[in-house]
Design an enzyme around this catalytic site. Structure first.
Site, short mmCIF file in Angstrom:
data_model
loop_
_atom_site.label_atom_id
_atom_site.label_comp_id
_atom_site.label_asym_id
_atom_site.label_seq_id
_atom_site.Cartn_x
_atom_site.Cartn_y
_atom_site.Cartn_z
N HIS A 108 0.84 -1.19 0.00
CA HIS A 108 0.00 0.00 0.00
C HIS A 108 0.88 1.24 0.00
O HIS A 108 1.83 1.34 0.78
CB HIS A 108 -0.90 0.02 1.24
CG HIS A 108 -1.62 1.32 1.44
ND1 HIS A 108 -1.43 2.12 2.55
CD2 HIS A 108 -2.51 1.98 0.65
CE1 HIS A 108 -2.18 3.21 2.44
NE2 HIS A 108 -2.84 3.14 1.30
N SER A 109 0.60 2.18 -0.90
CA SER A 109 1.25 3.48 -0.92
C SER A 109 2.78 3.32 -0.95
O SER A 109 3.33 2.71 -1.87
CB SER A 109 0.78 4.29 0.29
OG SER A 109 1.12 5.63 0.18
N PHE A 110 3.48 3.83 0.06
CA PHE A 110 4.94 3.72 0.11
C PHE A 110 5.40 2.26 0.01
O PHE A 110 6.42 1.96 -0.61
CB PHE A 110 5.44 4.35 1.42
CG PHE A 110 6.92 4.23 1.65
CD1 PHE A 110 7.81 5.04 0.98
CD2 PHE A 110 7.41 3.30 2.56
CE1 PHE A 110 9.17 4.92 1.19
CE2 PHE A 110 8.76 3.18 2.78
CZ PHE A 110 9.66 4.00 2.11
N SER A 134 -1.01 2.81 -5.12
CA SER A 134 0.43 3.00 -5.03
C SER A 134 1.01 3.09 -6.43
O SER A 134 0.29 3.06 -7.44
CB SER A 134 1.04 1.83 -4.25
OG SER A 134 2.42 2.01 -4.09
#
Length: 320
Positions: A108-110, A134
């Site tokens: 997720h994301s980073f 992401s």
């Protein structure tokens, strides 16, 4: 560790030794199942996946790790900054500790950006790459020129923290929750409490954050790359990729300027051009934390992708 803790469907806590201490993780599913390493977002922790993983096929073995300085993982040794490549290195160490030669990554994301870089650096080790709101690599043409500034800020930030030598703030549970929600408006109250369960420690007068104070701003740890390097890196990627975008997610967090929109469109077009049938793009309603706030929105999509073979998963679009 007690073998009973690994019975299918039960959750177990793991502590994996690294030279600076340990990487903490939690596991679900069957030890005999195909492994899936789950990577949380910046300043989050492994509890980010608590509401999603129980909805996924339980004949896989899911391990959600806390990146260094996050959750229950050890902080880096004194004096050192946290750089993007260090988190990529942590994935390799976790894989070695678990004796995994090939596995899937869900970030997720980073966490997706770190997992994407790992998938390009160690392409033979990654079977499937799942990006939850992401990107596989941090492509920011407008930020490349600022990289040296960010490196300087990262070092100065550490020096300032060392000079101040302040103890961690102790606040009440309600203050801690309201602070989290104020700084991260896309996390709902229920999910904020879930992240704080793993992200704080109870002391006599309240709660303290577990997070390392050296981790301040994501841009200090990111490796921003050019469009040329983005293309070259993707050409190394062997994994099949599922790219789940939340309609009010990542681009909203980063502010939808024309430059950011152009970057996202370039990224998706390039992924499709290079990976072809190995790339699948799906947009779902929700915000950046849809996998926590409304996990049913993404669970079926992820399950279908995990269970699919080399062909494109049925029912999932392959273009943006």
């Amino acid at each position: 560790m007690n073998d009973l803790a690994f019975l299918s469907g039960l959750l177990s806590e793991l502590k994996l030794a690294v030279p600076w201490g340990h990487i903490a993780a939690k596991a679900w599913g069957s030890l005999k199942g195909a492994p899936v390493l789950c990577l949380h977002g910046w300043l989050d922790n492994a509890n980010s996946f608590d509401r999603l993983i129980p909805l996924l096929p339980q004949d896989f073995y899911y391990v959600a790790m806390d990146f260094g300085g996050h959750g229950l993982s050890s902080h880096y040794s004194p004096g050192l900054p946290y750089y993007h490549q260090d988190f990529v290195n942590e994935i390799r160490r976790v894989a070695a500790a678990l004796k995994w030669n090939r596995f899937s990554l869900m970030g997720h994301s980073f966490g997706g950006a770190v997992g994407g870089m790992f998938s390009c650096v160690f392409p033979e080790m990654v079977d499937k790459l799942l990006l939850l709101d992401s990107v596989p690599l941090v492509l920011e043409s407008s930020e490349v020129e600022n990289v040296l500034t960010y490196r300087r800020r990262a070092m100065e930030h550490i020096l300032q923290l060392e000079a101040s030598n302040k103890p961690s703030n102790v606040v009440s549970p309600e203050e801690m929750l309201q602070g989290l929600l104020k700084n991260n408006s896309q996390v709902g109250e229920e999910c904020g409490k879930l992240l704080l369960q793993r992200g704080t420690t109870q002391v006599a007068t309240g709660l303290v954050l577990n997070r390392d104070r050296r981790i301040a701003w994501p841009e200090l740890g990111f490796d921003f790359i050019s469009r040329e390097l983005f293309k070259k890196a993707l050409q190394k990627l062997q994994a099949r990729v599922l790219h789940v975008k939340a309609s009010q997610g990542f681009t909203s967090v980063r502010k939808e300027t024309k430059g950011n929109k152009d970057t996202i469109h370039f990224m998706i077009d390039t992924l499709q051009m290079i990976l072809k049938e190995r790339y699948q793009f799906v947009e779902v309603p929700g915000n950046h934390y849809v996998h926590m706030n409304d996990p049913h929105q993404v669970a079926k999509i992820i399950s279908t992708f995990l269970l699919s073979d080399g062909a494109p998963a049925p029912g999932l679009p392959t273009t943006a």
